[in-house]
Design a protein around this motif. Sequence first.
Motif, PDB file in Angstrom:
ATOM      1  N   THR A   1     -39.213  14.716 -21.701  1.00 31.27           N
ATOM      2  CA  THR A   1     -38.173  15.349 -20.892  1.00 31.27           C
ATOM      3  C   THR A   1     -37.071  14.327 -20.626  1.00 31.27           C
ATOM      4  OG1 THR A   1     -39.824  16.740 -19.803  1.00 31.27           O
ATOM      5  CG2 THR A   1     -37.668  16.573 -18.751  1.00 31.27           C
ATOM      6  N   ARG A   2     -35.834  14.675 -20.905  1.00 33.25           N
ATOM      7  CA  ARG A   2     -34.716  13.745 -20.654  1.00 33.25           C
ATOM      8  C   ARG A   2     -33.455  14.517 -20.293  1.00 33.25           C
ATOM      9  NH1 ARG A   2     -33.196  11.509 -26.711  1.00 33.25           N
ATOM     10  NH2 ARG A   2     -33.696  13.419 -27.869  1.00 33.25           N
ATOM     11  N   THR A   3     -32.547  13.791 -19.717  1.00 33.02           N
ATOM     12  CA  THR A   3     -31.279  14.372 -19.261  1.00 33.02           C
ATOM     13  C   THR A   3     -30.120  13.644 -19.930  1.00 33.02           C
ATOM     14  OG1 THR A   3     -32.250  14.928 -17.112  1.00 33.02           O
ATOM     15  CG2 THR A   3     -29.852  14.881 -17.256  1.00 33.02           C
TER      16      THR A   3
ATOM     17  N   SER B   1     -30.609  18.962 -18.941  1.00 30.26           N
ATOM     18  CA  SER B   1     -31.987  18.512 -19.166  1.00 30.26           C
ATOM     19  C   SER B   1     -32.650  19.368 -20.231  1.00 30.26           C
ATOM     20  CB  SER B   1     -32.802  18.590 -17.867  1.00 30.26           C
ATOM     21  OG  SER B   1     -32.257  17.749 -16.880  1.00 30.26           O
TER      22      SER B   1
ATOM     23  N   GLY C   1     -36.949   8.748 -21.336  1.00 27.02           N
ATOM     24  CA  GLY C   1     -37.157   9.899 -20.463  1.00 27.02           C
ATOM     25  C   GLY C   1     -38.558   9.896 -19.882  1.00 27.02           C
TER      26      GLY C   1
END
Length: 234
Positions: A153-155, A165, A215
């Motif tokens: 998960t990353r933004t 995101s 992330g």
Amino acid sequence: MRANTLIMIVLAGIFGVLAVVLVNIWLAGQRNALAQSNGVQASSVVVAAMPLKFGDALSADKLREIPWPAGAVPAGSFKTVKEAMAGSGARQALQAISANEPILATKITGPGQRATLSAVLSEGMKAVSIRVNDVLGVAGFVFPGDRVDVLLTRTTRGEDGADKSFVDVLLQSVKVLAVDQVADESKDNPQVVKAVTVEVSTKDAQKLTLAAGAGQLSLALRQAAGSRGEVNER
């Protein structure tokens, strides 16, 4: 009287023939059984005399020999307890072994070796640890031997300046080697852990290491028999 006598003679003849036929069938069956028993060469296989868990040291009282057909001996098995105990130093179990289960070379260490993760790793594979918590670790329900998908998960900031995101499936059907510092596959008590160690190739180890700084990593537990890859979208 003559009619009755004739009937008795006929019946006696029929029963006599039937008795001969039945005896011949029984003798033929005995001959086949004897031929089969003589044709199968007997051997022996060493099995666990009691349940063994990861790290248990093998000893003569924990092993026993049982008869086994020579043509069906499992690969990597031992014929005698002396052969299984040969070498300098004790051997240890690398995984849970049930009572009466054959002792295979792949399930135990070499003489004098310790039951460590390096002994459990498959050829060419690496062990990499992932930091998790009570949520990211599937609430503690991931155990050694399970298969998981690793999610990243990353933004990122879009062209319009807004943060977006998203989640990518980084790796699929990864084998869990250890939970925290426990590598025993017979472990079945859920608990909150801080790290999960997985078995991956060198390339996938690079991906995990890079993704850990890009992330947040989390796990998705797979079905026990589900090892096939799936087509995923971001």
